[in-house]
Scaffold this motif. Structure first.
Motif, PDB file in Angstrom:
ATOM      1  N   ARG A   6       0.852  -1.186   0.000  1.00 59.86           N
ATOM      2  CA  ARG A   6       0.000   0.000   0.000  1.00 59.86           C
ATOM      3  C   ARG A   6       0.887   1.234   0.000  1.00 59.86           C
ATOM      4  O   ARG A   6       1.936   1.243   0.633  1.00 59.86           O
ATOM      5  CB  ARG A   6      -0.879   0.034   1.247  1.00 59.86           C
TER       6      ARG A   6
ATOM      7  N   VAL B 108       0.890   5.020   1.299  1.00 57.17           N
ATOM      8  CA  VAL B 108       0.134   5.736   2.326  1.00 57.17           C
ATOM      9  C   VAL B 108       0.762   7.091   2.638  1.00 57.17           C
ATOM     10  O   VAL B 108       1.915   7.352   2.320  1.00 57.17           O
ATOM     11  CB  VAL B 108       0.054   4.911   3.635  1.00 57.17           C
TER      12      VAL B 108
ATOM     13  N   ARG C  87      -3.900   3.926  10.217  1.00 58.75           N
ATOM     14  CA  ARG C  87      -3.577   2.737   9.426  1.00 58.75           C
ATOM     15  C   ARG C  87      -4.845   2.041   8.949  1.00 58.75           C
ATOM     16  O   ARG C  87      -5.859   2.055   9.626  1.00 58.75           O
ATOM     17  CB  ARG C  87      -2.757   1.759  10.263  1.00 58.75           C
TER      18      ARG C  87
ATOM     19  N   GLU D 228      -2.799  -3.516   7.039  1.00 60.05           N
ATOM     20  CA  GLU D 228      -1.795  -2.729   6.310  1.00 60.05           C
ATOM     21  C   GLU D 228      -0.399  -3.326   6.460  1.00 60.05           C
ATOM     22  O   GLU D 228       0.438  -3.214   5.589  1.00 60.05           O
ATOM     23  CB  GLU D 228      -1.802  -1.287   6.830  1.00 60.05           C
TER      24      GLU D 228
ATOM     25  N   ARG E 209       4.714  -0.576   8.327  1.00 63.09           N
ATOM     26  CA  ARG E 209       4.709   0.710   7.615  1.00 63.09           C
ATOM     27  C   ARG E 209       6.147   1.200   7.491  1.00 63.09           C
ATOM     28  O   ARG E 209       6.854   1.336   8.483  1.00 63.09           O
ATOM     29  CB  ARG E 209       3.870   1.721   8.381  1.00 63.09           C
TER      30      ARG E 209
ATOM     31  N   SER F  27       3.343  -1.336   3.918  1.00 63.04           N
ATOM     32  CA  SER F  27       3.000  -0.082   3.259  1.00 63.04           C
ATOM     33  C   SER F  27       4.234   0.798   3.203  1.00 63.04           C
ATOM     34  O   SER F  27       5.156   0.664   3.999  1.00 63.04           O
ATOM     35  CB  SER F  27       1.860   0.618   3.986  1.00 63.04           C
TER      36      SER F  27
END
Length: 129
Positions: free
Chosen positions: A4, A6, A12, A16, A19, A101
């Motif tokens: 993803r 972002v 979030r 997800e 990150r 992500s």
């Protein structure tokens, strides 16, 4: 298990995953141990961010189509360096096996390096959300 793209600091999404912050600088005024809890990032990868001189140039004036094209060319040039190429290849490979992500702070993704990084990941075969 797609990647993803972002905006860091935003809540979030479900599933997800990890990150990754592809930013030159950590968030201001936030203690390192709070980065993940405040939805910034779990892992910092400044190697995939534009260089400090390129960021300064980008922030010096509003983007026009011509300036954006020049920014894109310069960022892609920076991403041709072996450390960045290896990271893009790694993330593309991991996208088939793990949720994660990639993000930046910019409000407008269309004028942010994360839109360019997304294309680099796709070109490398990443599975995208």
């Amino acid at each position: 298990m797609p990647v993803r793209i972002v905006r860091l600091g935003m809540p979030r999404e479900p599933d997800e995953g990890l990150r990754l912050g592809t930013v030159r600088r950590p968030p201001r005024g936030v203690r390192k141990e709070h980065y993940a809890a405040r939805d910034y990032y779990d892992v910092w990868l400044p190697e995939l961010a534009p260089s400090a001189p390129l960021v300064a140039w980008a922030l010096s004036q509003p983007f026009t189509p011509k300036r954006w094209a020049l920014y894109e060319r310069r960022y892609r040039g920076e991403m041709q360096r072996p450390p960045a190429q290896r990271l893009v290849a790694l993330l593309a490979g991991l996208s088939a096996r793990a949720n994660f992500s990639v993000g930046c702070y910019c409000e407008d993704e269309t004028h942010c390096h994360r839109s360019l990084l997304k294309r680099l990941l796709v070109d490398e075969g990443a599975t995208m959300a």
